[in-house]
Design a protein around this motif. Structure first.
Motif, PDB file in Angstrom:
ATOM      1  N   MET A  76       0.835  -1.205   0.000  1.00 21.44           N
ATOM      2  CA  MET A  76       0.000   0.000   0.000  1.00 21.44           C
ATOM      3  C   MET A  76       0.874   1.261   0.000  1.00 21.44           C
ATOM      4  O   MET A  76       0.588   2.230  -0.715  1.00 21.44           O
ATOM      5  N   MET A  77       1.959   1.223   0.779  1.00 18.57           N
ATOM      6  CA  MET A  77       2.857   2.394   0.825  1.00 18.57           C
ATOM      7  C   MET A  77       3.514   2.644  -0.530  1.00 18.57           C
ATOM      8  O   MET A  77       3.804   3.791  -0.886  1.00 18.57           O
ATOM      9  N   LEU A  78       3.748   1.561  -1.282  1.00 21.12           N
ATOM     10  CA  LEU A  78       4.360   1.728  -2.607  1.00 21.12           C
ATOM     11  C   LEU A  78       3.473   2.564  -3.532  1.00 21.12           C
ATOM     12  O   LEU A  78       3.955   3.188  -4.477  1.00 21.12           O
ATOM     13  N   MET A  79       2.171   2.577  -3.244  1.00 26.30           N
ATOM     14  CA  MET A  79       1.235   3.367  -4.063  1.00 26.30           C
ATOM     15  C   MET A  79       1.547   4.859  -3.946  1.00 26.30           C
ATOM     16  O   MET A  79       1.361   5.615  -4.895  1.00 26.30           O
ATOM     17  N   SER A  80       2.031   5.292  -2.780  1.00 27.09           N
ATOM     18  CA  SER A  80       2.416   6.705  -2.616  1.00 27.09           C
ATOM     19  C   SER A  80       3.599   7.015  -3.516  1.00 27.09           C
ATOM     20  O   SER A  80       3.637   8.057  -4.188  1.00 27.09           O
ATOM     21  N   THR A 114      -5.362  17.598 -13.226  1.00 26.20           N
ATOM     22  CA  THR A 114      -5.490  16.172 -12.891  1.00 26.20           C
ATOM     23  C   THR A 114      -4.988  15.355 -14.081  1.00 26.20           C
ATOM     24  O   THR A 114      -5.079  15.797 -15.223  1.00 26.20           O
ATOM     25  N   ASP A 115      -4.469  14.193 -13.767  1.00 29.54           N
ATOM     26  CA  ASP A 115      -3.886  13.342 -14.806  1.00 29.54           C
ATOM     27  C   ASP A 115      -4.441  11.932 -14.613  1.00 29.54           C
ATOM     28  O   ASP A 115      -4.554  11.456 -13.477  1.00 29.54           O
ATOM     29  N   SER A 116      -4.777  11.251 -15.712  1.00 29.48           N
ATOM     30  CA  SER A 116      -5.459   9.955 -15.569  1.00 29.48           C
ATOM     31  C   SER A 116      -4.568   8.904 -14.886  1.00 29.48           C
ATOM     32  O   SER A 116      -5.067   8.088 -14.101  1.00 29.48           O
ATOM     33  N   ASP A 117      -3.255   8.910 -15.177  1.00 34.29           N
ATOM     34  CA  ASP A 117      -2.365   7.923 -14.530  1.00 34.29           C
ATOM     35  C   ASP A 117      -2.297   8.165 -13.023  1.00 34.29           C
ATOM     36  O   ASP A 117      -2.385   7.222 -12.222  1.00 34.29           O
ATOM     37  N   VAL A 118      -2.119   9.444 -12.672  1.00 35.59           N
ATOM     38  CA  VAL A 118      -2.034   9.785 -11.245  1.00 35.59           C
ATOM     39  C   VAL A 118      -3.336   9.383 -10.543  1.00 35.59           C
ATOM     40  O   VAL A 118      -3.318   8.755  -9.478  1.00 35.59           O
ATOM     41  N   GLU A 119      -4.454   9.724 -11.156  1.00 31.38           N
ATOM     42  CA  GLU A 119      -5.754   9.435 -10.536  1.00 31.38           C
ATOM     43  C   GLU A 119      -5.984   7.932 -10.381  1.00 31.38           C
ATOM     44  O   GLU A 119      -6.544   7.476  -9.395  1.00 31.38           O
ATOM     45  N   ARG A 120      -5.529   7.155 -11.369  1.00 26.61           N
ATOM     46  CA  ARG A 120      -5.695   5.695 -11.288  1.00 26.61           C
ATOM     47  C   ARG A 120      -4.934   5.140 -10.078  1.00 26.61           C
ATOM     48  O   ARG A 120      -5.464   4.351  -9.303  1.00 26.61           O
ATOM     49  N   VAL A 121      -3.674   5.569  -9.935  1.00 29.39           N
ATOM     50  CA  VAL A 121      -2.882   5.054  -8.801  1.00 29.39           C
ATOM     51  C   VAL A 121      -3.485   5.528  -7.479  1.00 29.39           C
ATOM     52  O   VAL A 121      -3.513   4.788  -6.488  1.00 29.39           O
ATOM     53  N   LEU A 126      -6.557   4.333  -2.524  1.00 28.83           N
ATOM     54  CA  LEU A 126      -7.767   4.523  -1.722  1.00 28.83           C
ATOM     55  C   LEU A 126      -8.480   3.195  -1.499  1.00 28.83           C
ATOM     56  O   LEU A 126      -8.934   2.884  -0.385  1.00 28.83           O
ATOM     57  N   ASN A 127      -8.541   2.382  -2.561  1.00 24.93           N
ATOM     58  CA  ASN A 127      -9.206   1.081  -2.431  1.00 24.93           C
ATOM     59  C   ASN A 127      -8.438   0.185  -1.451  1.00 24.93           C
ATOM     60  O   ASN A 127      -9.041  -0.565  -0.676  1.00 24.93           O
ATOM     61  N   ASP A 128      -7.097   0.283  -1.482  1.00 29.77           N
ATOM     62  CA  ASP A 128      -6.275  -0.459  -0.510  1.00 29.77           C
ATOM     63  C   ASP A 128      -6.639  -0.034   0.909  1.00 29.77           C
ATOM     64  O   ASP A 128      -6.814  -0.872   1.797  1.00 29.77           O
ATOM     65  N   GLU A 130      -9.366   1.258   2.003  1.00 30.02           N
ATOM     66  CA  GLU A 130     -10.722   0.811   2.361  1.00 30.02           C
ATOM     67  C   GLU A 130     -10.748  -0.665   2.740  1.00 30.02           C
ATOM     68  O   GLU A 130     -11.621  -1.100   3.482  1.00 30.02           O
ATOM     69  N   ASN A 131      -9.818  -1.447   2.190  1.00 28.35           N
ATOM     70  CA  ASN A 131      -9.880  -2.899   2.390  1.00 28.35           C
ATOM     71  C   ASN A 131      -8.794  -3.458   3.300  1.00 28.35           C
ATOM     72  O   ASN A 131      -9.052  -4.382   4.072  1.00 28.35           O
ATOM     73  N   ILE A 132      -7.563  -2.908   3.190  1.00 31.34           N
ATOM     74  CA  ILE A 132      -6.458  -3.489   3.958  1.00 31.34           C
ATOM     75  C   ILE A 132      -6.532  -3.101   5.441  1.00 31.34           C
ATOM     76  O   ILE A 132      -6.229  -3.914   6.310  1.00 31.34           O
ATOM     77  N   VAL A 133      -6.985  -1.876   5.714  1.00 34.91           N
ATOM     78  CA  VAL A 133      -7.071  -1.462   7.121  1.00 34.91           C
ATOM     79  C   VAL A 133      -8.082  -2.341   7.887  1.00 34.91           C
ATOM     80  O   VAL A 133      -7.737  -2.891   8.945  1.00 34.91           O
ATOM     81  N   PRO A 134      -9.314  -2.548   7.360  1.00 37.09           N
ATOM     82  CA  PRO A 134     -10.231  -3.472   8.076  1.00 37.09           C
ATOM     83  C   PRO A 134      -9.646  -4.883   8.214  1.00 37.09           C
ATOM     84  O   PRO A 134      -9.769  -5.515   9.262  1.00 37.09           O
ATOM     85  N   PHE A 135      -8.961  -5.362   7.150  1.00 37.58           N
ATOM     86  CA  PHE A 135      -8.352  -6.690   7.217  1.00 37.58           C
ATOM     87  C   PHE A 135      -7.342  -6.751   8.366  1.00 37.58           C
ATOM     88  O   PHE A 135      -7.310  -7.721   9.131  1.00 37.58           O
TER      89      PHE A 135
END
Ligand SMILES: N[C@@H](CCC(=O)N[C@@H](CS)C(=O)NCC(=O)O)C(=O)O
Length: 204
Positions: A76-80, A114-121, A126-128, A130-135
């Motif tokens: 998840m940190m690699l996403m930053s 805004t840039d589509s590549d930046v927004e995708r990452v 964000l999805n990480d 939402e899911n990894i913290v509850p896990f």
């Protein structure tokens, strides 16, 4: 001469050990607290002692959970890092001060976009979250709930695989429902752990 190695705890580790001892010690004597009553039921005992609780908790499983949690946190940190990379490469920033090295006034303003590549990452990140913290949180209580080692390991492995695949499917991107299914697998794994905690372990 035989070398003698003694593991020296750092101040922080010592603090953590003390907090854990106090915490589990506290739990052990709160026999009216519902989870402790449930554990006592498993042991067919009226009151839980600290020794009972230590027997009940599988230290190896805690380490397995820690391993998968750390791996996922690092992912998840690699996403930053990846977001920063795409911001620099595509020159797309959101703060005026970030563009100051590209010129002044109107010239710098064109990089505020805004840039589509930046927004995708950013969406993957964000999805990480939402899911990894509850896990991570639910998974911890799951591993100290007396669940069989192999069952917990299966949950952790499935979740890890699903999240890695979700990132790949989102990043490339792979056609749907690849991403949707991988998200669903991870979600169901966390839900399964939460379900067991709420129904069996905590007897709610
Ligand atoms: N916050 C998510 C909730 C649902 C979800 O996580 N869906 C998965 C499978 S379709 C996903 O990858 N959503 C894309 C995203 O979160 O950017 C959303 O807005 O889509």
């Amino acid at each position: 001469m035989e070398a003698c190695f003694e593991y020296q705890l750092t101040g922080l580790e010592q603090l953590m050990v003390t907090v854990c001892e106090k915490f589990f010690g506290f739990l052990a004597f709160q026999e009216n607290w519902q989870p402790v009553r449930s554990i006592a039921k498993v042991f067919k005992k009226e009151v839980m002692t600290l020794t009972d609780l230590k027997e009940f908790i599988d230290m190896e499983l805690i380490l397995v959970h820690a391993k998968y949690m750390v791996l996922l946190m690092v992912k998840m940190m690699l996403m930053s890092l990846l977001t920063a990379f795409y911001r620099m490469r595509n020159k797309a920033f959101t703060n005026p001060e970030d563009t100051s090295s590209f010129g002044k006034g109107e010239q710098a303003k064109k990089y505020l976009r805004t840039d589509s590549d930046v927004e995708r990452v950013r969406r993957i990140h964000l999805n990480d979250l939402e899911n990894i913290v509850p896990f991570a949180i639910i998974g911890f209580f799951y591993c100290v709930s007396g669940v069989p080692y192999s069952t917990a390991l299966l949950h952790y492995r499935l979740f890890f695989g699903a999240r890695v695949f979700h990132t790949i499917a989102y990043f490339i991107p792979l056609p749907q429902p690849c991403r949707g299914l991988s998200w669903l697998v991870g979600y169901l794994v966390t839900f399964s752990m939460a379900y067991r905690l709420l129904t069996v372990s905590l007897s709610l």
